[in-house]
Design a protein around this motif. Structure first.
Motif, PDB file in Angstrom:
ATOM      1  N   HIS A 167       0.826  -1.207   0.000  1.00 48.14           N
ATOM      2  CA  HIS A 167       0.000   0.000   0.000  1.00 48.14           C
ATOM      3  C   HIS A 167       0.863   1.261   0.000  1.00 48.14           C
ATOM      4  CE1 HIS A 167      -3.991  -1.613   0.160  1.00 48.14           C
ATOM      5  NE2 HIS A 167      -3.769  -2.315   1.263  1.00 48.14           N
ATOM      6  N   CYS A 168       1.931   1.233   0.781  1.00 48.36           N
ATOM      7  CA  CYS A 168       2.799   2.411   0.885  1.00 48.36           C
ATOM      8  C   CYS A 168       3.514   2.672  -0.437  1.00 48.36           C
ATOM      9  CB  CYS A 168       3.805   2.192   2.011  1.00 48.36           C
ATOM     10  SG  CYS A 168       4.706   3.676   2.497  1.00 48.36           S
ATOM     11  N   PHE A 169       4.121   1.648  -1.008  1.00 50.38           N
ATOM     12  CA  PHE A 169       4.859   1.819  -2.259  1.00 50.38           C
ATOM     13  C   PHE A 169       3.934   2.143  -3.428  1.00 50.38           C
ATOM     14  CE2 PHE A 169       8.111  -1.142  -0.221  1.00 50.38           C
ATOM     15  CZ  PHE A 169       8.945  -0.102   0.153  1.00 50.38           C
ATOM     16  N   ASP A 170       2.736   1.567  -3.420  1.00 42.10           N
ATOM     17  CA  ASP A 170       1.796   1.881  -4.502  1.00 42.10           C
ATOM     18  C   ASP A 170       1.397   3.345  -4.465  1.00 42.10           C
ATOM     19  OD1 ASP A 170      -0.226   0.999  -6.663  1.00 42.10           O
ATOM     20  OD2 ASP A 170      -1.481   2.002  -5.171  1.00 42.10           O
ATOM     21  N   LEU A 171       1.244   3.902  -3.263  1.00 39.79           N
ATOM     22  CA  LEU A 171       0.910   5.325  -3.167  1.00 39.79           C
ATOM     23  C   LEU A 171       2.047   6.172  -3.748  1.00 39.79           C
ATOM     24  CD1 LEU A 171      -1.504   6.948  -2.122  1.00 39.79           C
ATOM     25  CD2 LEU A 171      -0.285   7.216   0.055  1.00 39.79           C
ATOM     26  N   SER A 172       3.293   5.744  -3.521  1.00 38.68           N
ATOM     27  CA  SER A 172       4.437   6.460  -4.084  1.00 38.68           C
ATOM     28  C   SER A 172       4.405   6.433  -5.610  1.00 38.68           C
ATOM     29  CB  SER A 172       5.751   5.855  -3.577  1.00 38.68           C
ATOM     30  OG  SER A 172       5.922   6.089  -2.197  1.00 38.68           O
ATOM     31  N   THR A 173       4.121   5.274  -6.200  1.00 33.68           N
ATOM     32  CA  THR A 173       4.104   5.194  -7.667  1.00 33.68           C
ATOM     33  C   THR A 173       2.867   5.869  -8.242  1.00 33.68           C
ATOM     34  OG1 THR A 173       3.075   2.986  -7.614  1.00 33.68           O
ATOM     35  CG2 THR A 173       5.482   3.084  -7.705  1.00 33.68           C
ATOM     36  N   TYR A 174       1.768   5.899  -7.492  1.00 30.36           N
ATOM     37  CA  TYR A 174       0.566   6.622  -7.922  1.00 30.36           C
ATOM     38  C   TYR A 174       0.865   8.112  -8.071  1.00 30.36           C
ATOM     39  CZ  TYR A 174      -4.255   8.473  -7.637  1.00 30.36           C
ATOM     40  OH  TYR A 174      -5.439   9.132  -7.863  1.00 30.36           O
ATOM     41  N   PHE A 176       4.075   9.613  -8.094  1.00 30.03           N
ATOM     42  CA  PHE A 176       5.334  10.019  -8.741  1.00 30.03           C
ATOM     43  C   PHE A 176       5.755   9.135  -9.905  1.00 30.03           C
ATOM     44  CE2 PHE A 176       5.489  11.028  -4.161  1.00 30.03           C
ATOM     45  CZ  PHE A 176       5.345  12.405  -4.277  1.00 30.03           C
ATOM     46  N   GLY A 177       4.970   8.120 -10.245  1.00 36.22           N
ATOM     47  CA  GLY A 177       5.234   7.352 -11.448  1.00 36.22           C
ATOM     48  C   GLY A 177       6.012   6.067 -11.223  1.00 36.22           C
ATOM     49  N   THR A 178       6.018   5.234 -12.265  1.00 32.90           N
ATOM     50  CA  THR A 178       6.630   3.907 -12.183  1.00 32.90           C
ATOM     51  C   THR A 178       8.071   3.881 -12.675  1.00 32.90           C
ATOM     52  OG1 THR A 178       5.632   3.380 -14.339  1.00 32.90           O
ATOM     53  CG2 THR A 178       4.424   2.693 -12.365  1.00 32.90           C
ATOM     54  N   ASP A 179       8.596   5.032 -13.093  1.00 33.94           N
ATOM     55  CA  ASP A 179      10.026   5.131 -13.398  1.00 33.94           C
ATOM     56  C   ASP A 179      10.739   5.324 -12.072  1.00 33.94           C
ATOM     57  OD1 ASP A 179      12.597   5.680 -14.209  1.00 33.94           O
ATOM     58  OD2 ASP A 179      12.096   7.391 -15.468  1.00 33.94           O
ATOM     59  N   VAL A 180      11.065   4.221 -11.410  1.00 35.87           N
ATOM     60  CA  VAL A 180      11.515   4.288 -10.025  1.00 35.87           C
ATOM     61  C   VAL A 180      12.542   3.200  -9.752  1.00 35.87           C
ATOM     62  CG1 VAL A 180       9.572   2.829  -9.298  1.00 35.87           C
ATOM     63  CG2 VAL A 180      10.715   4.269  -7.615  1.00 35.87           C
ATOM     64  N   LYS A 181      13.476   3.505  -8.861  1.00 34.07           N
ATOM     65  CA  LYS A 181      14.448   2.495  -8.417  1.00 34.07           C
ATOM     66  C   LYS A 181      14.610   2.601  -6.910  1.00 34.07           C
ATOM     67  CE  LYS A 181      18.560   5.375  -9.283  1.00 34.07           C
ATOM     68  NZ  LYS A 181      19.822   5.484 -10.048  1.00 34.07           N
ATOM     69  N   VAL A 182      14.995   1.489  -6.294  1.00 34.30           N
ATOM     70  CA  VAL A 182      15.243   1.459  -4.858  1.00 34.30           C
ATOM     71  C   VAL A 182      16.701   1.827  -4.622  1.00 34.30           C
ATOM     72  CG1 VAL A 182      15.166   0.080  -2.758  1.00 34.30           C
ATOM     73  CG2 VAL A 182      13.507  -0.350  -4.587  1.00 34.30           C
TER      74      VAL A 182
END
Length: 326
Positions: A167-174, A176-182
């Motif tokens: 839930h937390c990470f999905d809110l981040s991609t919602y 700021f987008g799915t172009d993301v890295k850890v």
């Protein structure tokens, strides 16, 4: 049971059958409803003409059931997380495209009016260019020593990372987008013996937005799961939870009637009308969207199989990068 109750009251959805391992539950449902009960999901799918299936089973079984439905051409709603392995999620995304199947994953925060308002403000650059954010999810799930059950087993979807983390990470991609890295991560035990209870994970979006995600399911001060986010931009910042949005601007925004300084928006200021209430409006809204997907009123869900697969990648990379438990 709550998903069943909401689905049965959602316009555009007619429940035809239910599958569960509990025979007493099935006898009760068949006695009091017109739903056909099954203990074998493949038999149910093969015998009952279905447009869609809601997959609300333990996380470890999501992949096999979703794959079976997709290969039968049946649209799917899958509770979070999509699957427990990113490779499996990618496989399902590809299969859905091949078979022309539409899908939705149960990331209910995307249907909260306050978080939708945050998304609108970000899309319209109200706080300027975003530089960083702090995303939190806390709750009181594990508050004493725990060494049994699925929550203490990563293979069954246990741990704060795989239970709260999606839930937390999905809110981040919602937002700021799915172009993301850890970039970095830490997994900390408090009460659990084999899994994490606290997660720190730093994400980088589009090579420029930095986000700290703090997730804790062992917070005794929290009565129920709580999400909150603070977002900093070049023209101000905002803080938001499920009930309230606070916006600070360095200059007035006349178009949106926002003053210089602090502005407050509450959930009661938003449209919260739904046809049926149980657990919260957001749960009804997500099934209203699944109904729209099934009835071809929309082409794509707000929470797609692809976006959910990226959340699964973040979960996997967070666990790998941590290198074990503290």
């Amino acid at each position: 049971m709550s998903h069943l109750a909401i689905a049965n009251q959602t316009p555009g959805i007619k429940v035809k059958a239910i599958c569960d391992t509990s025979k007493p539950l099935l006898r009760f449902i068949e006695k009091n409803t017109n739903f056909k009960g099954y203990t074998d999901y493949k038999k149910m799918i093969d015998e009952v003409p279905l447009d869609g299936v809601m997959i609300l089973v333990p996380n470890a079984f999501h992949f096999e059931i979703a794959k079976y439905c997709i290969e039968k051409g049946i649209h799917i709603f899958v509770e979070k997380p999509f699957t427990l392995h990113y490779d499996n999620s990618k496989t399902l995304v590809s299969l859905a495209e091949e078979y022309g199947v539409k899908g939705q994953v149960g990331y209910v925060n995307r249907f909260n009016p306050i978080f939708q308002h945050v998304k609108y403000l970000l899309n319209h650059n109200v706080i300027g260019e975003v530089s960083n954010y702090i995303n939190r999810m806390t709750g009181g799930v594990i508050l004493k020593e725990s060494n049994k059950g699925w929550r203490n087993d990563y293979n069954k979807g246990g741990g704060c990372l795989f239970d709260y983390g999606p839930h937390c990470f999905d809110l981040s991609t919602y937002f700021f987008g799915t172009d993301v890295k850890v970039h970095s991560s830490v997994l900390k035990r408090v009460f659990s013996t084999s899994v994490d209870d606290i997660v720190y994970s730093t994400l980088i979006h589009h090579e420029k937005i930095v986000g700290l995600n703090y997730i804790n399911w062992s917070d005794s001060s929290v009565r129920k799961a709580t999400n909150s986010i603070e977002i900093m931009g070049s023209k101000g910042k905002l803080t938001a939870g499920k009930q309230e949005l606070n916006i600070f601007l360095t200059e007035e925004n006349k178009e949106l009637n926002l003053t210089k300084g602090w502005n407050q928006i509450y959930i009661t200021d938003e449209d919260t009308h739904i046809p049926y209430y149980l657990r919260g409006e957001d749960f009804s809204r997500q099934l209203m969207e699944f109904s729209a997907l099934l009835n071809e009123e929309i082409e794509e869900a707000r929470s797609t199989l692809y976006s959910a697969s990226i959340t699964d990648r973040i979960l996997e990379e967070t666990k790998e990068l941590a290198g074990g438990l503290l």
